[in-house]
Scaffold this motif. Sequence first.
Motif, PDB file in Angstrom:
ATOM      1  N   THR A  39       0.825  -1.217   0.000  1.00 53.85           N
ATOM      2  CA  THR A  39       0.000   0.000   0.000  1.00 53.85           C
ATOM      3  C   THR A  39       0.858   1.267   0.000  1.00 53.85           C
ATOM      4  OG1 THR A  39      -0.207  -0.206   2.389  1.00 53.85           O
ATOM      5  CG2 THR A  39      -2.054  -1.015   1.053  1.00 53.85           C
ATOM      6  N   VAL A  86      -4.394  -4.307  13.416  1.00 54.32           N
ATOM      7  CA  VAL A  86      -5.387  -4.514  12.339  1.00 54.32           C
ATOM      8  C   VAL A  86      -6.584  -5.194  12.989  1.00 54.32           C
ATOM      9  CG1 VAL A  86      -5.878  -5.682  10.152  1.00 54.32           C
ATOM     10  CG2 VAL A  86      -3.616  -4.699  10.544  1.00 54.32           C
ATOM     11  N   THR A 161      -1.133  -2.890   6.612  1.00 54.00           N
ATOM     12  CA  THR A 161      -2.554  -2.543   6.731  1.00 54.00           C
ATOM     13  C   THR A 161      -3.372  -3.807   6.442  1.00 54.00           C
ATOM     14  OG1 THR A 161      -2.758  -2.078   4.398  1.00 54.00           O
ATOM     15  CG2 THR A 161      -2.070  -0.225   5.818  1.00 54.00           C
TER      16      THR A 161
END
Length: 277
Positions: A39, A86, A161
């Motif tokens: 990401t 997370v 993430t």
Amino acid sequence: MGSAQPNRDGSSLAADVHAHCALALEQARLQRQPIRQLTADHPELQVADAVAIAAAGIALRNGGAATHAGWKLGLTSRAKMAQVGVFAPIVGRLCQDMRVDDHGTVQRSAYCHPRIEPEIAFLLARDIDPNAGGAEILAAVGMVLPGLEIIDSRYRDFRFTLPDVIADNTSAAGFVVGGPGESPSGLRARGLELGNLGVIFEVDGVQVDFASTAAILDGPAHALVSLVRSLGAEGQRLRAGDLVLAGAPVAAVPLAGVRHVRVMVEGLGEASVRVED
Ligand code: 0L1
Ligand code: MG
């Protein structure tokens, strides 16, 4: 090239970008050289992209020779979610080459920065219809077994993430299944509740954690039902012979400096491994 516009399936990136990302993760795994988060380079990467990258990664694994062993749920307890920051359960795939024998040896140098955690494993005796009810799903379980999972993020510093960790096949790296185990009906007959079994996690002979299986998504049976539904939504189903890891009830422990790891689960027995550098 990536695109900011989501595709109809919710993904944002093109198939060639998925393939490129899958290759980068596979090379990181084989070379034991963690990479930066996907990401960071593709901020538009969505969960749907991550699912496609993970599937492409399995197809590439070991030059396309990897064979299916089952499925895993990850991040099914608060302890695990808090450890990596997370906060959503995730689904990954288990391959036969990830299997480590009970009482066997884990080679730490075979991984980037491995961690280990206790697991509850299901061995399925029957295929499961994606729309089956909870009782029918549990009836398809042949054995519930104590297990260990080796997780090894292919990202630097174990930082990621939600889409990153899904693309990385939920950090799946190895698994151990111990015994003797018990069937769900056998547990009931012995007055034990699958949803409230004691789990003792021991490292180098010292108890480092203790939990109830209730910490796993309100019990491993709920975790299994949620896996059946998630796979069903992707047009897949659990099959007889599949192994399913329900997720760890406690945080994982780094393998660095560790020599022996054992999990003991009430009513199910134990699983253990030695660790070598
Ligand atoms: O099995 C797990 O719960 C691991 C999920 C991925 C997060 C991690 O690497 O700890
Ligand atoms: Mg796990």
